[in-house]
Scaffold this motif. Sequence first.
Motif, mmCIF file in Angstrom:
data_model
loop_
_atom_site.group_PDB
_atom_site.id
_atom_site.type_symbol
_atom_site.label_atom_id
_atom_site.label_comp_id
_atom_site.label_asym_id
_atom_site.label_seq_id
_atom_site.Cartn_x
_atom_site.Cartn_y
_atom_site.Cartn_z
ATOM 1 N N GLU A 307 0.836 -1.194 0.000
ATOM 2 C CA GLU A 307 0.000 0.000 0.000
ATOM 3 C C GLU A 307 0.873 1.247 0.000
ATOM 4 N N LEU A 308 0.583 2.185 -0.907
ATOM 5 C CA LEU A 308 1.271 3.468 -0.980
ATOM 6 C C LEU A 308 0.424 4.487 -0.248
ATOM 7 N N GLN A 309 0.990 5.117 0.798
ATOM 8 C CA GLN A 309 0.241 6.034 1.643
ATOM 9 C C GLN A 309 0.773 7.456 1.486
ATOM 10 N N ARG A 310 0.034 8.400 2.054
ATOM 11 C CA ARG A 310 0.465 9.798 1.991
ATOM 12 C C ARG A 310 1.790 9.969 2.724
ATOM 13 N N GLY A 311 2.580 10.924 2.207
ATOM 14 C CA GLY A 311 3.919 11.116 2.755
ATOM 15 C C GLY A 311 4.915 10.107 2.215
ATOM 16 N N TRP A 312 4.537 9.392 1.136
ATOM 17 C CA TRP A 312 5.394 8.407 0.462
ATOM 18 C C TRP A 312 5.707 7.197 1.352
ATOM 19 N N LEU A 313 4.859 6.954 2.368
ATOM 20 C CA LEU A 313 5.024 5.749 3.175
ATOM 21 C C LEU A 313 4.579 4.519 2.393
ATOM 22 N N LEU A 314 5.245 3.398 2.658
ATOM 23 C CA LEU A 314 4.809 2.110 2.143
ATOM 24 C C LEU A 314 4.333 1.264 3.310
ATOM 25 N N ASN A 315 3.193 0.606 3.131
ATOM 26 C CA ASN A 315 2.672 -0.310 4.142
ATOM 27 C C ASN A 315 2.693 -1.717 3.555
ATOM 28 N N ARG A 316 3.529 -2.572 4.134
ATOM 29 C CA ARG A 316 3.630 -3.951 3.657
ATOM 30 C C ARG A 316 3.336 -4.886 4.823
ATOM 31 N N TYR A 317 2.133 -5.468 4.775
ATOM 32 C CA TYR A 317 1.694 -6.411 5.818
ATOM 33 C C TYR A 317 1.783 -5.772 7.208
ATOM 34 N N GLY A 318 1.421 -4.476 7.318
ATOM 35 C CA GLY A 318 1.407 -3.802 8.603
ATOM 36 C C GLY A 318 2.712 -3.149 8.989
ATOM 37 N N LYS A 319 3.783 -3.409 8.260
ATOM 38 C CA LYS A 319 5.068 -2.791 8.542
ATOM 39 C C LYS A 319 5.249 -1.585 7.624
ATOM 40 N N LYS A 320 5.548 -0.411 8.245
ATOM 41 C CA LYS A 320 5.718 0.817 7.474
ATOM 42 C C LYS A 320 7.175 0.959 7.014
ATOM 43 N N ILE A 321 7.348 1.352 5.759
ATOM 44 C CA ILE A 321 8.673 1.617 5.196
ATOM 45 C C ILE A 321 8.755 3.106 4.890
ATOM 46 N N VAL A 322 9.728 3.792 5.493
ATOM 47 C CA VAL A 322 9.874 5.253 5.343
ATOM 48 C C VAL A 322 10.794 5.516 4.157
ATOM 49 N N THR A 323 10.209 5.738 2.998
ATOM 50 C CA THR A 323 11.024 5.896 1.786
ATOM 51 C C THR A 323 11.714 7.255 1.722
ATOM 52 N N LYS A 324 11.163 8.274 2.401
ATOM 53 C CA LYS A 324 11.761 9.620 2.318
ATOM 54 C C LYS A 324 13.166 9.661 2.915
ATOM 55 N N ASN A 325 13.499 8.669 3.727
ATOM 56 C CA ASN A 325 14.827 8.630 4.349
ATOM 57 C C ASN A 325 15.868 7.940 3.467
ATOM 58 N N SER A 326 15.458 7.517 2.281
ATOM 59 C CA SER A 326 16.385 6.798 1.389
ATOM 60 C C SER A 326 16.285 7.371 -0.021
#
Length: 549
Positions: A307-326
């Motif tokens: 799932e692609l969320q606002r703020g460029w977050l990724l939600n994969r099986y409940g775990k958030k991935i902070v893409t803005k830091n990479s």
Amino acid sequence: FHDGAVVSTSNRVQSQTAINLIKNVAKSNEGWYTCLACNRQGCDEHDAYLHVIDLCQDVTCPRDKVCVGNYDEGVGHTCECPQYCESKERTKSAPICTNFCEDKFNVCQMKEDACKNNILGVEVLSNGYCPSIEAPVISEASDLGTLEMEEGEELELLCYADGSPTPQILWYHNGMNVGTGNELTLTLSLGDSGVYVCEATNCMTSVAEKVVAVLTVTSAPVITTVPPTPERYNDPPRSTCSVIGDPHFLSFDGRSFSYSGICSNLLAMDCEAGQWYIYGRMTACGDNLTGSCLETVTLYIGAENVELQRGWLLNRYGKKIVTKNSINEVIELENSENSITALFDGSNLKVTADLGYNKKIVINWDGYVSVQIETPRDTYTCGMCGNNDGNVDNDMTTRSRAVATNAAEFGDSWKVDPLNRCVETEPALELAEVCGDRADEVRAECEFVLNLESFAVCREELGHETEHFVRACMNDECKGQFTPQLSSKCVIAQAYAQRCVSATIYKPNSGVDGWEMEAGCPGPKEREEFVVATGCPQPSKEEESTWEF
């Protein structure tokens, strides 16, 4: 109903339950199912989509083994040997000698043993038990020693051997097999330099070998400078669907329309193989919450989803991935069967999934309200992005395969609303009604932004029309959508820039850098702050390892 066709009926009086039982589910059963219940008071219906997962899809088992899916667990598979012979044949005595010089009870036993032990190349050498074994001896072979030849010349090598069973002759160049038989003939190229060995083998284990030549191939070097090739040059062509602002759609085939539903909708899916589908969740937004905007976009592919969320977050099986830091770092999703990757460039989050055969599904997300979906041009699709067949006239085909008369009817047919909680969507107002006396003023402002010099390559060389984006800009500006920091003109221009950037991958040195300053819009760093604030709180790079969210 299955995809519009009746699959079962029930006419029992006062019946409360009707069951559609599918035995031995197959890929052909995949699709939309509609339960339609009617009586003299009227009708009601509910829809569900059946996605059939083949646990053995794209699995290659060694040798003759066949894939058996672990459907009891719903995941995994094993590779098992087939039954080569009937029971009667398996017990029949018919001794043979294999090319490994092993005695076997019959051919069935030979095949079964080879399969169980993953041994390749086992064949019948002769009927009956194996004769006495004599190791191979090379009796005659070329002996050219060290030599130098020119590119284009012909090299001929000979090798003969004695033994029982009759040895097989193999040729090796620098340890790599390059031929079989008593003779090896080559028209030389520079890559043919190296050591040539003749090998004689029988019983697949007894070996005799001899170095027959140590060769140097000479030629005047030719140096050619080749410019680097962008990755997408090797990609099959893709079609793009844009969903921008409050939301305005530009389908794979170029159909333009606006839809203000508040629900989760099927944006696009592979309607041939059912390999992937993409949902968009639209929520109320704007002044007095009179419009709707994308809040999240979810890709389902195979047994995976992200799932692609606002703020460029990724939600994969409940775990958030902070893409803005990479920024500008490729993030490979762990244990992804479809090689899903994410890349954030400071303005756009690009999620790519491998479809096989060098094809990809690509999602470009602005982190706020706009998404661009790219699919292989030869994939037949369905959903709100149309069917990708090159014909704009049939893009508004509903889930029941009728052609809708307006965007509201079309969009509502692709709702994902099993509990019927979403309200019916009202048709979008015409621009004249939305803007009133401000129409000319707002059009001039939107046309100015979309006719920037930074976008010249998009308009003039790539042929990207601006009218769809101008009208989207006008609609959202007049309705008072978004925020002062993320104005309508800047949101729409960002979407146009991203669509252009995706296309200019084919055309090096034709990017749109600097459009924000020319348009008077926030630059990437300033915009990042505003966009991140619209979503869930996020840690900095230093905090990320200690956060749980």
